[in-house]
Motif scaffolding. Structure first.
Motif, PDB file in Angstrom:
ATOM      1  N   MET A  79       0.838  -1.208   0.000  1.00 37.40           N
ATOM      2  CA  MET A  79       0.000   0.000   0.000  1.00 37.40           C
ATOM      3  C   MET A  79       0.875   1.261   0.000  1.00 37.40           C
ATOM      4  N   THR A  80       2.005   1.210   0.689  1.00 33.26           N
ATOM      5  CA  THR A  80       2.940   2.327   0.653  1.00 33.26           C
ATOM      6  C   THR A  80       3.529   2.472  -0.746  1.00 33.26           C
ATOM      7  N   GLN A  81       3.789   1.349  -1.390  1.00 35.47           N
ATOM      8  CA  GLN A  81       4.288   1.394  -2.760  1.00 35.47           C
ATOM      9  C   GLN A  81       3.280   2.053  -3.704  1.00 35.47           C
ATOM     10  N   ILE A  82       2.021   1.749  -3.524  1.00 41.87           N
ATOM     11  CA  ILE A  82       0.986   2.353  -4.367  1.00 41.87           C
ATOM     12  C   ILE A  82       0.930   3.857  -4.128  1.00 41.87           C
ATOM     13  N   ARG A  83       1.042   4.273  -2.884  1.00 41.91           N
ATOM     14  CA  ARG A  83       1.059   5.709  -2.576  1.00 41.91           C
ATOM     15  C   ARG A  83       2.269   6.391  -3.210  1.00 41.91           C
ATOM     16  N   TYR A  84       3.420   5.737  -3.157  1.00 43.00           N
ATOM     17  CA  TYR A  84       4.622   6.303  -3.781  1.00 43.00           C
ATOM     18  C   TYR A  84       4.472   6.371  -5.300  1.00 43.00           C
ATOM     19  N   CYS A  85       3.761   5.428  -5.877  1.00 41.27           N
ATOM     20  CA  CYS A  85       3.502   5.479  -7.315  1.00 41.27           C
ATOM     21  C   CYS A  85       2.619   6.677  -7.661  1.00 41.27           C
ATOM     22  N   ILE A  86       1.682   6.992  -6.792  1.00 37.73           N
ATOM     23  CA  ILE A  86       0.835   8.173  -7.009  1.00 37.73           C
ATOM     24  C   ILE A  86       1.676   9.440  -6.913  1.00 37.73           C
ATOM     25  N   VAL A  87       2.572   9.499  -5.937  1.00 40.33           N
ATOM     26  CA  VAL A  87       3.469  10.654  -5.810  1.00 40.33           C
ATOM     27  C   VAL A  87       4.369  10.744  -7.049  1.00 40.33           C
ATOM     28  N   GLU A  88       4.845   9.618  -7.533  1.00 42.63           N
ATOM     29  CA  GLU A  88       5.673   9.589  -8.750  1.00 42.63           C
ATOM     30  C   GLU A  88       4.888  10.100  -9.951  1.00 42.63           C
TER      31      GLU A  88
END
Length: 155
Positions: A79-88
């Motif tokens: 879930m943190t990875q998905i959030r970082y993908c959104i930030v990316e």
């Protein structure tokens, strides 16, 4: 983890954003001199002298290159990875907008010359490809999360 497909997508984003920093994105000809637009500034082809820096674009591209590297090592927290993908995604869209603004501003600056020409290089399409890789990585991470949740439900 290297064996996951989203890791390859995230590494692709790193490579593409690094290439955007190193390769010329556009060219401008004003009078007798030719300039190349890089991710970090406007540089003369003949002398190699930096005429104008684009520091905020450079900062955004460096952040867009480093964030997927951090994201690769967070493989246990999807879930943190998905959030970082959104930030990316936001960083890459911001880089595209900044790149368009800088291209327009330099176009206006060179329009005052009697002879002027400008053009985009193929590397201007790299942020679009990076956005596509980011979408694919986010989709693969979400599929992994759904798979883990479905297995937890069965137990």
């Amino acid at each position: 983890m290297i064996q996951r497909i989203q890791t390859l997508y995230l590494l692709g984003i790193v490579v593409l954003t690094t290439l955007m920093m190193c390769l010329p994105l556009a060219y401008f000809v004003g009078g007798e001199e030719t300039f190349n637009l890089y991710g970090y500034g406007l540089r003369s082809v003949a002398t190699g002298e930096m005429y104008k820096t684009t520091i905020f674009l450079a900062i955004m591209l460096v952040a867009a290159a480093l964030l997927p590297l951090v994201n690769i090592f967070l493989y246990k927290r999807r879930m943190t990875q998905i959030r970082y993908c959104i930030v990316e995604f936001v960083l890459l869209v911001g880089a595209v907008i900044m790149l368009a603004v800088h291209y327009y501003l330099f176009y206006r600056a060179f329009a005052d010359f009697d002879f002027h020409a400008q053009g985009m290089k193929v590397t201007m399409l790299l942020p679009i490809a990076a956005l596509f890789f980011n979408y694919l990585a986010m989709k693969a991470i979400a599929a992994d999360e759904m798979l883990v949740r479905s297995v937890d439900r069965i137990r």
